[in-house]
Write a protein that holds these residues in place. Structure first.
Motif, PDB file in Angstrom:
ATOM      1  N   ILE A   1       0.848  -1.207   0.000  1.00  0.00           N
ATOM      2  CA  ILE A   1       0.000   0.000   0.000  1.00  0.00           C
ATOM      3  C   ILE A   1       0.876   1.248   0.000  1.00  0.00           C
ATOM      4  N   LEU A   2       1.941   1.204   0.815  1.00  0.00           N
ATOM      5  CA  LEU A   2       2.856   2.352   0.870  1.00  0.00           C
ATOM      6  C   LEU A   2       3.538   2.574  -0.477  1.00  0.00           C
ATOM      7  N   ILE A   3       4.045   1.487  -1.048  1.00  0.00           N
ATOM      8  CA  ILE A   3       4.727   1.587  -2.351  1.00  0.00           C
ATOM      9  C   ILE A   3       3.745   2.101  -3.404  1.00  0.00           C
ATOM     10  N   GLY A   4       2.522   1.551  -3.372  1.00  0.00           N
ATOM     11  CA  GLY A   4       1.502   1.975  -4.344  1.00  0.00           C
ATOM     12  C   GLY A   4       1.184   3.461  -4.201  1.00  0.00           C
ATOM     13  N   SER A   5       0.991   3.906  -2.964  1.00  0.00           N
ATOM     14  CA  SER A   5       0.610   5.308  -2.741  1.00  0.00           C
ATOM     15  C   SER A   5       1.738   6.249  -3.164  1.00  0.00           C
ATOM     16  N   ILE A   6       2.937   5.947  -2.684  1.00  0.00           N
ATOM     17  CA  ILE A   6       4.056   6.848  -3.003  1.00  0.00           C
ATOM     18  C   ILE A   6       4.358   6.786  -4.506  1.00  0.00           C
ATOM     19  N   GLY A   7       4.282   5.571  -5.059  1.00  0.00           N
ATOM     20  CA  GLY A   7       4.535   5.402  -6.502  1.00  0.00           C
ATOM     21  C   GLY A   7       3.570   6.238  -7.326  1.00  0.00           C
ATOM     22  N   LEU A   8       2.300   6.205  -6.948  1.00  0.00           N
ATOM     23  CA  LEU A   8       1.299   6.976  -7.699  1.00  0.00           C
ATOM     24  C   LEU A   8       1.543   8.475  -7.557  1.00  0.00           C
ATOM     25  N   ILE A   9       1.946   8.881  -6.354  1.00  0.00           N
ATOM     26  CA  ILE A   9       2.194  10.312  -6.147  1.00  0.00           C
ATOM     27  C   ILE A   9       3.396  10.769  -6.986  1.00  0.00           C
ATOM     28  N   ILE A  10       4.394   9.896  -7.099  1.00  0.00           N
ATOM     29  CA  ILE A  10       5.550  10.260  -7.944  1.00  0.00           C
ATOM     30  C   ILE A  10       5.132  10.250  -9.417  1.00  0.00           C
ATOM     31  N   TYR A  11       4.311   9.240  -9.754  1.00  0.00           N
ATOM     32  CA  TYR A  11       3.960   9.065 -11.172  1.00  0.00           C
ATOM     33  C   TYR A  11       3.036  10.167 -11.698  1.00  0.00           C
ATOM     34  N   LEU A  12       2.112  10.567 -10.835  1.00  0.00           N
ATOM     35  CA  LEU A  12       1.037  11.460 -11.298  1.00  0.00           C
ATOM     36  C   LEU A  12       1.544  12.693 -12.058  1.00  0.00           C
ATOM     37  N   PRO A  13       2.457  13.486 -11.461  1.00  0.00           N
ATOM     38  CA  PRO A  13       2.920  14.662 -12.227  1.00  0.00           C
ATOM     39  C   PRO A  13       3.680  14.282 -13.489  1.00  0.00           C
ATOM     40  N   LEU A  14       4.454  13.189 -13.397  1.00  0.00           N
ATOM     41  CA  LEU A  14       5.234  12.780 -14.574  1.00  0.00           C
ATOM     42  C   LEU A  14       4.310  12.312 -15.693  1.00  0.00           C
ATOM     43  N   GLY A  15       3.342  11.485 -15.310  1.00  0.00           N
ATOM     44  CA  GLY A  15       2.413  10.935 -16.298  1.00  0.00           C
ATOM     45  C   GLY A  15       1.578  12.019 -16.950  1.00  0.00           C
ATOM     46  N   LEU A  16       1.111  12.933 -16.107  1.00  0.00           N
ATOM     47  CA  LEU A  16       0.270  14.007 -16.629  1.00  0.00           C
ATOM     48  C   LEU A  16       1.077  14.916 -17.560  1.00  0.00           C
ATOM     49  N   ARG A  17       2.329  15.156 -17.138  1.00  0.00           N
ATOM     50  CA  ARG A  17       3.204  15.997 -17.962  1.00  0.00           C
ATOM     51  C   ARG A  17       3.425  15.337 -19.335  1.00  0.00           C
ATOM     52  N   LYS A  18       3.619  14.022 -19.282  1.00  0.00           N
ATOM     53  CA  LYS A  18       3.821  13.266 -20.531  1.00  0.00           C
ATOM     54  C   LYS A  18       2.570  13.376 -21.414  1.00  0.00           C
TER      55      LYS A  18
ATOM     56  N   ASN B   1       1.470  22.123 -11.587  1.00  0.00           N
ATOM     57  CA  ASN B   1       2.794  22.105 -10.956  1.00  0.00           C
ATOM     58  C   ASN B   1       2.708  22.507  -9.494  1.00  0.00           C
ATOM     59  N   THR B   2       1.944  23.565  -9.250  1.00  0.00           N
ATOM     60  CA  THR B   2       1.779  24.025  -7.870  1.00  0.00           C
ATOM     61  C   THR B   2       1.094  22.944  -7.044  1.00  0.00           C
ATOM     62  N   ALA B   3       0.059  22.359  -7.638  1.00  0.00           N
ATOM     63  CA  ALA B   3      -0.682  21.313  -6.915  1.00  0.00           C
ATOM     64  C   ALA B   3       0.239  20.135  -6.595  1.00  0.00           C
ATOM     65  N   PHE B   4       1.109  19.790  -7.562  1.00  0.00           N
ATOM     66  CA  PHE B   4       1.988  18.648  -7.339  1.00  0.00           C
ATOM     67  C   PHE B   4       3.005  18.934  -6.237  1.00  0.00           C
ATOM     68  N   ILE B   5       3.476  20.170  -6.191  1.00  0.00           N
ATOM     69  CA  ILE B   5       4.426  20.525  -5.126  1.00  0.00           C
ATOM     70  C   ILE B   5       3.738  20.361  -3.768  1.00  0.00           C
ATOM     71  N   LEU B   6       2.487  20.840  -3.700  1.00  0.00           N
ATOM     72  CA  LEU B   6       1.747  20.738  -2.444  1.00  0.00           C
ATOM     73  C   LEU B   6       1.456  19.283  -2.091  1.00  0.00           C
ATOM     74  N   VAL B   7       1.089  18.512  -3.118  1.00  0.00           N
ATOM     75  CA  VAL B   7       0.819  17.085  -2.875  1.00  0.00           C
ATOM     76  C   VAL B   7       2.104  16.387  -2.412  1.00  0.00           C
ATOM     77  N   GLY B   8       3.230  16.743  -3.043  1.00  0.00           N
ATOM     78  CA  GLY B   8       4.520  16.170  -2.652  1.00  0.00           C
ATOM     79  C   GLY B   8       4.857  16.500  -1.215  1.00  0.00           C
ATOM     80  N   LEU B   9       4.591  17.756  -0.847  1.00  0.00           N
ATOM     81  CA  LEU B   9       4.858  18.197   0.526  1.00  0.00           C
ATOM     82  C   LEU B   9       3.967  17.427   1.503  1.00  0.00           C
TER      83      LEU B   9
END
Lengths: 221, 392
Positions: B21-38, B311-319
């Motif tokens: 669950i931890l890997i999935g959650s953190i993985g998705l949070i990392i992926y989301l901005p990258l995937g959306l940017r792509k 981008n701003t949202a992702f920074i906040l989500v990352g934080l």
């Protein structure tokens, strides 16, 4: 020989105070420590192990002054010379039986597993009748099996001192006798010192010495 | 270090669901901005590629975006139609050649695009099976349409009437599928191509019916004089065009006045494009001339301005993730206090304990990054199909 002299210890912010003027425990002795809760029995074990530092006085084990050892030297002293047995077993829940026994080798690099160690583990597991439980996790074992496993862990590095803090506190009468026999047997065969904190007066007959904290060795500030 | 890794892995393995669950959650949070940017950059690229490949568009004055969207992405919008004669006038200028387009009707939710054979050459579209358009009433379909509707040359496709209640409006026309285009990964894959006349037939500007001179049922005739015959509503209007009926199909009025949506103008060279644009600036034309890439770029700038918000949202989500992760670590340490103290009692150093915890975190972060990379790779693989399906 374990020698405590002019020892004083108190926890910061607490009115508890442990004072021992002179206490000598010869090598190979089996010592029981009795006394009411909060009288300092476990504190005594921790002082001998070098986990706690006295406010004054000295703890001497063999020719080593434990108080003056560095942190690393204290850790090495504990891992090589001391075997801990706890009332609540303190087994690591996510490690199976064998890994729990080998834990000291995994958390301190000063001791290494070799052929002799493997033979020793096999022998211990046979004697403790837990050979078939080595692949089990602690939550799959009975209380008696857990304590026998915990004793194996305590003895794996062949310590010269065994500090057992109420090792039979959670066990039924049959297991109590069994566990104490195992500890006595090891201490006798290896000329190790056994210091056992206990509330169980029925268990006292096998010990060479009984230190009673109701007497002068303990006092409240 | 190896022993710390061993203990760390044992801990994570024992708490496998928590770890996943931890890997999935953190993985998705990392992926989301990258995937959306792509997704955004690929959308931009694909939209711009289509726009860049279309030099000029001429259509009615009004919303430039609607005109470009209609003409290059073949998305139907409410644009005013222009006369077909505009194509001929443009050709006469000698700056290049023009390709008329009319995209007003649908066939089972896919746009029917009336055009000339020049369109296929211009877009580099090739027939994968069957043949190209030859007669009125035929259609060539994009590969996606063929797949989705399970159509092949020889099958037929009926146009959807734009309004069932409009008796004077368009009637469904059964078109014959004569060809399927190669996949081009463009909006052309999702279109039904006909010639202009077929579109005009659907519009009701041309039709085929029983030969009035040969009818035997005189109730079909309302009036008749030496030159004209007025038929009644009972007259049978053909709803498909086949070889026998082809002769009966005819148009009422001047084809030059018939409507088209827009004209793609392909200049012979850059100077010709500039000259043509200059004319439209200086002379009074009813139509407007557009450079699609300018219009699309402007559109994308506005649409993807939201990227900054992301981008701003992702920074906040990352934080927030970092804070939650810190909280999880703090709570885990509290739960494991006894275990860690046991290790310390036996002979472990605090450094060793920290090393074990850090190893566990490292494995979780590594797993999360791997998951994010995997998802990013999958996104990269499916991004074009996804964009074609949902964006373009």
């Amino acid at each position: 020989m374990i020698e405590l002299s002019n020892l004083e210890f108190h926890y910061p912010g607490s009115d508890f105070k442990l004072a021992i003027e002179q206490l000598s425990i010869a090598r190979g002795q089996k010592v029981a420590v009795i006394g009411p809760s909060g009288s300092g029995k476990t504190t005594l074990l921790n002082l001998i192990a070098g986990i706690l530092e006295p406010n004054s006085g000295d703890v001497k084990v063999g020719d080593r002054h434990i108080v003056s050892l560095s942190d690393k030297e204290k850790r090495d002293y504990r891992i090589k010379d001391i075997g801990f047995v706890f009332q609540d077993f303190r087994l690591i829940s996510y490690l199976n039986g064998l890994d729990n026994i080998l834990l000291p080798f995994k958390i301190n690099n000063s001791i290494k597993v070799n052929g002799e160690t493997e033979d020793w583990i096999k022998l211990m597991c046979d004697e403790m009748a837990i050979k078939s439980k080595l692949s089990k996790f602690p939550n799959q074992l009975s209380h008696g099996e857990k304590q026998r496993l915990a004793i194996c862990r305590a003895l794996v590095a062949k310590p010269s001192i065994i500090l057992a803090d109420e090792p039979t506190g959670n066990l039924d009468p049959a297991n109590k006798t069994n566990i104490m026999q195992l500890l006595f047997s090891y201490a006798s065969k290896n000329d190790s010192t056994l210091i056992t904190v206990t509330h169980d007066y029925d268990m006292l007959k096998g010990f060479d010495t009984v230190i009673d904290f109701n007497d002068l060795t303990s006092k409240k500030a | 270090m190896i022993q710390s890794l061993y203990l760390g892995l044992k801990y994570l393995q024992y708490h496998i669901y928590r770890t996943l669950i931890l890997i999935g959650s953190i993985g998705l949070i990392i992926y989301l901005p990258l995937g959306l940017r792509k997704l955004i950059s690929e959308s931009e690229r694909q939209m711009m590629a289509r726009a860049d490949s279309t030099p000029l568009i001429i259509g009615s004055k009004g919303n430039a975006t609607d005109l470009v969207i209609n003409s290059i992405y073949l998305e139907q919008s409410d644009i005013e139609l222009i006369a077909y004669s505009k194509t001929k006038k443009l050709d006469k200028l000698g700056f290049g050649y023009s390709i008329p387009l009319i995209s007003v009707f649908n066939a089972r939710d896919y746009p029917i695009v009336g055009t000339t054979l020049d369109y296929f050459n211009f877009r580099g579209l090739e027939i994968a099976s069957g043949r190209n358009l030859q007669f009125v009433g035929e259609c060539v379909i994009g590969s996606h349409v063929a797949d989705e509707l399970s159509l092949a040359p020889g099958d037929s496709l009926v146009s959807s009437p734009d309004n069932f209640l409009d008796l004077a409006g368009s009637y469904p026309l059964q078109m014959k599928v004569v060809g399927v285009l190669n996949t081009s990964n463009t909006p052309d894959d999702r279109a039904v191509f006909t010639d202009l006349k077929t579109n005009w037939v659907i519009m009701g500007l041309g039709h085929g019916h029983q030969d009035m001179k040969k009818v035997t049922d005189f109730s079909l005739i309302l009036e008749q004089d030496s030159s004209n015959i007025t038929a009644s509503a009972k007259l049978f209007i053909y709803n498909k065009i086949n070889g026998e009926d082809l002769e009966s199909f005819h148009f009422h009025g001047d084809a030059n006045t018939f409507p088209i949506s827009a004209v793609i103008f392909v200049p012979d060279h850059h100077k010709a494009a500039t000259l043509l644009r200059g004319r439209y600036k200086t002379e009074a034309f009813k139509e407007q001339i557009l450079v699609p890439s300018d219009v699309v770029r402007h559109l994308l700038e506005n649409i993807f301005r939201i990227k900054h918000l992301f981008n701003t949202a992702f920074i906040l989500v990352g934080l927030a993730t970092f804070l939650i992760l810190s909280l999880i670590i703090a709570l885990t340490l509290r739960l494991r206090k006894k275990e860690l103290y046991t290790m310390f009692t036996i002979g472990s150093s605090k450094t060793k304990t920290i090393e074990i915890i850090c190893t566990e975190l490292f494995v979780i972060v590594l797993g999360s990054i791997s998951l994010a990379i995997l998802l990013y790779g999958v996104t990269g693989y499916f991004v074009e199909a996804f964009i074609r399906q949902f964006i373009l």
